[in-house]
Design a protein around this motif. Structure first.
Motif, PDB file in Angstrom:
ATOM      1  N   GLU A  40      -4.428  14.235   2.323  1.00 57.84           N
ATOM      2  CA  GLU A  40      -4.850  13.580   3.557  1.00 57.84           C
ATOM      3  C   GLU A  40      -6.163  12.864   3.288  1.00 57.84           C
ATOM      4  O   GLU A  40      -7.102  13.470   2.787  1.00 57.84           O
ATOM      5  N   SER A  41      -6.216  11.573   3.610  1.00 64.57           N
ATOM      6  CA  SER A  41      -7.420  10.795   3.309  1.00 64.57           C
ATOM      7  C   SER A  41      -8.480  10.912   4.404  1.00 64.57           C
ATOM      8  O   SER A  41      -9.641  10.627   4.174  1.00 64.57           O
ATOM      9  N   THR A  77       1.594  19.396   9.823  1.00 65.04           N
ATOM     10  CA  THR A  77       2.862  19.976  10.297  1.00 65.04           C
ATOM     11  C   THR A  77       3.758  20.416   9.135  1.00 65.04           C
ATOM     12  O   THR A  77       4.268  21.543   9.120  1.00 65.04           O
ATOM     13  N   SER A 105      -1.871  16.065  10.654  1.00 68.93           N
ATOM     14  CA  SER A 105      -2.363  17.333  11.222  1.00 68.93           C
ATOM     15  C   SER A 105      -1.863  18.546  10.431  1.00 68.93           C
ATOM     16  O   SER A 105      -2.244  19.673  10.727  1.00 68.93           O
ATOM     17  N   THR A 129      -2.792  11.758  15.320  1.00 69.47           N
ATOM     18  CA  THR A 129      -2.210  11.597  13.983  1.00 69.47           C
ATOM     19  C   THR A 129      -0.741  11.188  14.056  1.00 69.47           C
ATOM     20  O   THR A 129      -0.087  11.081  13.030  1.00 69.47           O
ATOM     21  N   TYR A 140       0.856  -1.202   0.000  1.00 68.16           N
ATOM     22  CA  TYR A 140       0.000   0.000   0.000  1.00 68.16           C
ATOM     23  C   TYR A 140       0.890   1.250   0.000  1.00 68.16           C
ATOM     24  O   TYR A 140       0.716   2.147  -0.812  1.00 68.16           O
TER      25      TYR A 140
HETATM   26  C1  LIG Z   1       1.591   9.456  10.645  1.00 65.22           C
HETATM   27  S1  LIG Z   1       0.288  10.445  10.066  1.00 65.22           S
HETATM   28  C2  LIG Z   1       1.108  11.900   9.500  1.00 65.22           C
HETATM   29  C3  LIG Z   1       1.424  12.847  10.623  1.00 65.22           C
HETATM   30  C4  LIG Z   1       1.986  14.173  10.139  1.00 65.22           C
HETATM   31  N1  LIG Z   1       3.412  14.067   9.791  1.00 65.22           N
HETATM   32  C5  LIG Z   1       1.820  15.261  11.197  1.00 65.22           C
HETATM   33  O1  LIG Z   1       2.820  15.852  11.645  1.00 65.22           O
HETATM   34  O2  LIG Z   1       0.672  15.501  11.603  1.00 65.22           O
HETATM   35  C6  LIG Z   1      -0.176   9.640   8.575  1.00 65.22           C
HETATM   36  C7  LIG Z   1      -1.428  10.235   7.928  1.00 65.22           C
HETATM   37  O3  LIG Z   1      -1.575   9.647   6.630  1.00 65.22           O
HETATM   38  C8  LIG Z   1      -2.959   9.595   6.319  1.00 65.22           C
HETATM   39  N2  LIG Z   1      -3.141   8.670   5.179  1.00 65.22           N
HETATM   40  C9  LIG Z   1      -3.083   7.334   5.162  1.00 65.22           C
HETATM   41  N3  LIG Z   1      -3.258   6.839   3.915  1.00 65.22           N
HETATM   42  C10 LIG Z   1      -3.402   7.921   3.112  1.00 65.22           C
HETATM   43  C11 LIG Z   1      -3.575   8.091   1.703  1.00 65.22           C
HETATM   44  N4  LIG Z   1      -3.669   7.040   0.876  1.00 65.22           N
HETATM   45  N5  LIG Z   1      -3.674   9.332   1.205  1.00 65.22           N
HETATM   46  C12 LIG Z   1      -3.591  10.410   2.030  1.00 65.22           C
HETATM   47  N6  LIG Z   1      -3.424  10.322   3.378  1.00 65.22           N
HETATM   48  C13 LIG Z   1      -3.335   9.089   3.903  1.00 65.22           C
HETATM   49  C14 LIG Z   1      -3.582   9.175   7.630  1.00 65.22           C
HETATM   50  O4  LIG Z   1      -4.965   9.486   7.687  1.00 65.22           O
HETATM   51  C15 LIG Z   1      -2.745   9.958   8.656  1.00 65.22           C
HETATM   52  O5  LIG Z   1      -3.366  11.165   9.011  1.00 65.22           O
END
Ligand SMILES: C[S@@+](CC[C@H](N)C(=O)[O-])C[C@H]1O[C@@H](n2cnc3c(N)ncnc32)[C@H](O)[C@@H]1O
Length: 283
Positions: free
Chosen positions: A253-254, A237, A235, A206, A61
């Motif tokens: 962001e999904s 950042t 979020s 997140t 994925y």
């Molecule tokens: C680890 S978090 C990122 C945190 C970010 N670096 C911050 O500082 O807030 C990973 C994010 O990826 C999103 N996500 C997962 N699969 C995705 C996709 N296919 N497309 C876009 N966002 C996705 C999740 O919903 C989640 O909010």
């Protein structure tokens, strides 16, 4: 990322959901029905081959995003991926899932060049032995205790050859860092407090990284006026820090429930920097 043309991004900075870390199980199940079907199968048969299949599918994925990143990066563009390994007890078997090495293998297959990585060491605030927080295993008795995972990785990859600039490129010179910053930022271990130790509930939900991580990476690997990509905004950042540092940002962001958090995070940076922000909802 079909709306992005080939080679239009200079830097990707991101942190994906971490495979085999329980807080992301539900997301991976929703994202890929194979994973959703495999967890109940594992509960029924307890087969370790099923665990490996789940782990592989989670990385497949993410691999789609690494491949798209390679396409949209310019020649010499850098991808910086913050990832932690996972430990998990499944059917009474404890194991490390080395996400960092799996992503490295995948990115090399895609065509990226692997560069020396950063170890982000989070100073732990957990209570030790008697509080039973930090150490897994059998206290002071050898040999069955486990090492605590208190570092995450910031993996660095380059597409193609080193970037070239005309002599005395103004924006490049305006983006220079100081000697102190260079000495600290380009050393392999970064001791920076994690968000758990510094921020609120939303950032925890997140698994946000601290602004300092995004700030260093953006200033180390891009020039003012260039475009940064974060395919997993969380979020927001990276977006906030990119705007503050005079870079353009494209992010995905999904999880639509994070939209207000992302908007809030970038609001102040947007006002301070007189930036234009466009949010596109695509269902
Ligand atoms: C680890 S978090 C990122 C945190 C970010 N670096 C911050 O500082 O807030 C990973 C994010 O990826 C999103 N996500 C997962 N699969 C995705 C996709 N296919 N497309 C876009 N966002 C996705 C999740 O919903 C989640 O909010």
């Amino acid at each position: 990322m079909s709306e992005l043309g080939d080679g239009c991004i200079q830097l990707m900075v991101t942190s994906p959901p971490y495979p085999m870390v329980a807080m992301w199980d539900e997301l991976f199940c929703k994202a890929d029905s194979t994973i959703a079907e495999l967890w109940p199968k594992l509960e029924a048969d307890g087969d370790w081959a099923t665990v490996r299949k789940i782990y592989d599918t989670m990385h497949s994925y993410l691999a789609q995003v690494w491949a798209e990143t390679h396409r949209v990066l310019c020649d010499g563009g850098i991808a910086a991926i913050n990832i932690g390994d996972a430990t998990r007890n499944i059917n009474s078997k404890f194991q490390l899932f080395p996400n960092h090495s799996r992503i490295t293998e995948v990115c090399e297959k895609i065509g990226f060049t692997t560069l020396p990585y950063i170890l982000w060491k989070k100073p732990t605030t957990k209570p030790t032995y008697k509080g039973k927080g930090a150490f897994l295993g059998s206290g002071f008795l050898p040999p069955n205790a486990y090492i605590t995972l208190d570092c995450e990785f910031i993996l660095l990859f380059r597409k193609g050859k080193l970037r070239k600039f005309e002599p005395y490129h103004t924006k490049r010179y305006e983006s220079a860092f100081t000697k102190t910053q260079r000495d600290e930022w380009f050393s392999q271990i970064w001791a920076i407090k994690g968000i758990r130790q510094t921020s609120g509930e939303l950032e925890r939900r997140t698994a946000a990284y601290p602004d300092e991580i995004a700030e260093r990476l953006i200033r180390m690997f891009s020039v003012k006026g260039e475009t940064v990509l974060d395919p997993f905004l969380g979020s927001g950042t990276t977006a906030k820090v990119a705007i503050k540092n005079e870079r353009n940002i494209i992010g995905y962001e999904s999880d639509l429930t994070l939209l207000s958090t992302i908007t809030q995070k970038i609001q102040q940076a947007k006002i301070d920097m007189a930036a234009t922000v466009e949010i596109v909802k695509r269902l």
